[in-house]
Write a protein that holds these residues in place. Structure first.
Motif, short mmCIF file in Angstrom:
data_model
loop_
_atom_site.label_atom_id
_atom_site.label_comp_id
_atom_site.label_asym_id
_atom_site.label_seq_id
_atom_site.Cartn_x
_atom_site.Cartn_y
_atom_site.Cartn_z
N LEU A 229 81.34 85.61 98.84
CA LEU A 229 81.58 84.67 97.75
C LEU A 229 81.96 85.35 96.58
CD1 LEU A 229 77.91 83.10 98.02
CD2 LEU A 229 79.97 82.55 99.30
N TRP A 230 83.45 85.17 96.46
CA TRP A 230 84.09 85.86 95.45
C TRP A 230 84.12 85.02 94.33
CZ3 TRP A 230 86.46 90.74 96.40
CH2 TRP A 230 87.02 91.27 95.35
N LEU A 231 83.45 85.45 93.26
CA LEU A 231 83.55 84.71 92.10
C LEU A 231 84.62 85.28 91.00
CD1 LEU A 231 80.72 83.86 93.28
CD2 LEU A 231 79.74 83.86 91.15
N THR A 232 85.65 84.27 90.74
CA THR A 232 86.59 84.69 89.54
C THR A 232 86.46 83.95 88.55
OG1 THR A 232 88.88 85.24 89.54
CG2 THR A 232 88.21 83.45 90.94
N GLY A 233 86.87 84.54 87.57
CA GLY A 233 86.89 83.55 86.13
C GLY A 233 86.91 84.73 84.82
N ILE B 69 85.11 75.00 92.96
CA ILE B 69 85.52 75.17 91.35
C ILE B 69 84.14 74.89 90.69
CG2 ILE B 69 86.56 74.41 89.36
CD1 ILE B 69 88.96 73.53 90.86
N VAL B 70 83.56 76.06 89.92
CA VAL B 70 82.30 75.42 89.32
C VAL B 70 82.56 75.36 87.91
CG1 VAL B 70 79.73 76.37 88.90
CG2 VAL B 70 81.05 76.58 91.24
N ASP B 71 82.53 74.45 87.10
CA ASP B 71 82.87 74.40 85.70
C ASP B 71 81.83 74.61 84.96
OD1 ASP B 71 83.81 73.70 83.24
OD2 ASP B 71 85.20 72.21 83.89
N THR B 72 81.72 75.81 84.13
CA THR B 72 80.21 76.26 83.41
C THR B 72 80.51 75.46 82.15
OG1 THR B 72 81.13 78.35 82.81
CG2 THR B 72 80.14 78.03 84.99
N ASP B 73 81.53 74.79 81.62
CA ASP B 73 81.62 74.67 80.33
C ASP B 73 80.84 73.54 80.10
OD1 ASP B 73 82.66 74.45 77.71
OD2 ASP B 73 84.79 74.90 78.29
N GLY B 74 79.83 73.61 79.15
CA GLY B 74 78.87 72.60 78.79
C GLY B 74 77.94 72.27 79.71
N ARG B 75 77.86 72.75 80.95
CA ARG B 75 76.60 72.65 81.96
C ARG B 75 75.72 73.67 82.23
NH1 ARG B 75 79.55 72.18 87.66
NH2 ARG B 75 77.42 71.78 88.35
N SER B 76 74.54 73.18 82.61
CA SER B 76 73.42 74.11 82.62
C SER B 76 73.48 74.95 83.76
CB SER B 76 72.10 73.34 82.86
OG SER B 76 72.13 72.74 84.01
N VAL B 77 72.94 76.21 83.67
CA VAL B 77 72.83 77.15 84.70
C VAL B 77 72.34 76.41 86.11
CG1 VAL B 77 71.88 79.43 85.67
CG2 VAL B 77 72.75 78.95 83.37
N ASP B 78 71.22 75.63 85.84
CA ASP B 78 70.63 74.81 87.07
C ASP B 78 71.60 73.88 87.79
OD1 ASP B 78 68.28 76.52 86.50
OD2 ASP B 78 67.36 74.72 85.68
N SER B 79 72.44 73.50 86.89
CA SER B 79 73.45 72.49 87.71
C SER B 79 74.41 73.13 88.29
CB SER B 79 74.13 71.61 86.58
OG SER B 79 74.96 70.77 87.12
N SER C 196 82.33 83.72 81.51
CA SER C 196 82.67 82.26 82.13
C SER C 196 81.15 81.87 82.59
CB SER C 196 83.77 82.33 82.96
OG SER C 196 83.68 83.24 83.97
N GLY C 197 80.63 83.08 83.06
CA GLY C 197 79.30 82.82 83.74
C GLY C 197 79.06 83.42 85.12
N LYS C 198 80.17 84.25 85.52
CA LYS C 198 80.12 84.63 86.86
C LYS C 198 78.89 85.79 87.32
CE LYS C 198 83.78 87.33 86.22
NZ LYS C 198 83.67 86.83 84.83
N SER C 199 78.51 86.67 86.40
CA SER C 199 77.37 87.51 86.65
C SER C 199 76.13 86.66 86.56
CB SER C 199 77.38 88.61 85.88
OG SER C 199 78.27 89.46 85.80
N THR C 200 75.95 85.78 85.65
CA THR C 200 74.65 84.89 85.80
C THR C 200 74.57 84.18 86.70
OG1 THR C 200 74.94 84.67 83.19
CG2 THR C 200 73.60 82.97 84.28
N LEU C 201 75.59 83.47 87.46
CA LEU C 201 75.47 82.55 88.63
C LEU C 201 75.27 83.56 89.99
CD1 LEU C 201 78.38 80.00 88.07
CD2 LEU C 201 76.10 79.62 87.76
N GLU D 97 86.53 81.71 97.98
CA GLU D 97 86.98 82.17 96.45
C GLU D 97 86.26 81.10 95.74
OE1 GLU D 97 91.25 83.29 94.31
OE2 GLU D 97 91.38 81.44 95.48
N ILE D 98 85.77 81.57 94.65
CA ILE D 98 84.80 80.61 94.05
C ILE D 98 85.37 80.70 92.22
CG2 ILE D 98 82.84 79.68 93.12
CD1 ILE D 98 81.55 80.70 95.72
#
Length: 200
Positions: free
Chosen positions: A28-32, A172-182, A36-41, A126-127
């Motif tokens: 799972l390749w998290l890019t951003g 695509i995981v849009d982290t802008d304004g969304r919770s980590v859980d979501s 943006s929240g890559k390490s947190t996710l 690619e995420i």
């Protein structure tokens, strides 16, 4: 080049390890952008995979820059080699039967295309961890944007260097304004659809 090198063939392969682990391996390749929240996710996803008894490992861009890639700078050639090494390490971990979560800015499409080719036809996803630059700057968890604007960090992605958004990411995981859980639940649903859970 290197035509005199002959990799050995071993009796135990990836499929054997996947059967032993009772789940498939993949990347799972998290890019951003930074912030943006890559390490947190990556961290919350790894925790959930561990709970489900799925063997996983995080390859974090910053962590590798402190260790195996500490000899590389941020020049174009340094960035090329940084991504090449990360891709090769991820491939080895996948062969070892591990679900590998890569968290790296990896700002250039050319680099990400190169990595994708390493896993052509395989379980490579690619995420795009999407987040607006202004939100990333407001978060600035490592103080990098502030240093970049002060000129302390030249060629910082998002300030002095551009980030090329993925054109066809698997997710695509849009982290802008969304919770980590979501965001975590979206990732887990994706992995379920890709049949990453259960017996291999």
């Amino acid at each position: 080049m290197h035509n005199h090198i002959y990799p050995p063939s071993f009796e135990i392969g990836r499929e054997d390890r996947n059967r032993l682990n009772r789940h498939p391996s993949g990347v799972l390749w998290l890019t951003g952008l930074s912030g943006s929240g890559k390490s947190t996710l990556a961290a919350v996803l790894e925790k959930e995979l561990y709970r489900r008894e799925i063997r996983s490992f995080i390859l974090d861009g910053d962590a590798l820059r402190k260790g195996i890639n500490r000899d590389l700078d941020f020049s174009p050639s340094g960035r090329d080699e940084n991504i090449r090494r990360m891709g090769e390490i991820a491939k080895l971990l996948m062969q070892a039967g591990v679900v590998t979560i890569v968290a790296a800015i990896s700002p250039y499409r050319e680099h990400r295309r190169y990595v994708r080719k390493l896993f052509e036809g395989d379980r490579f996803y690619e995420i795009y961890v999407k987040c607006g630059i202004h939100t990333c700057m407001q978060r600035d968890p490592k103080g990098m944007y502030a240093k970049a604007h002060q000129g302390i960090i030249p060629d910082f992605t998002g300030v002095g260097m551009s980030y090329e958004e993925p054109l066809e990411p698997n997710l695509i995981v849009d982290t802008d304004g969304r919770s980590v859980d979501s965001c975590r639940e979206q990732l887990l649903q994706f992995l379920k659809e890709m049949e990453m859970f259960g017996d291999a």
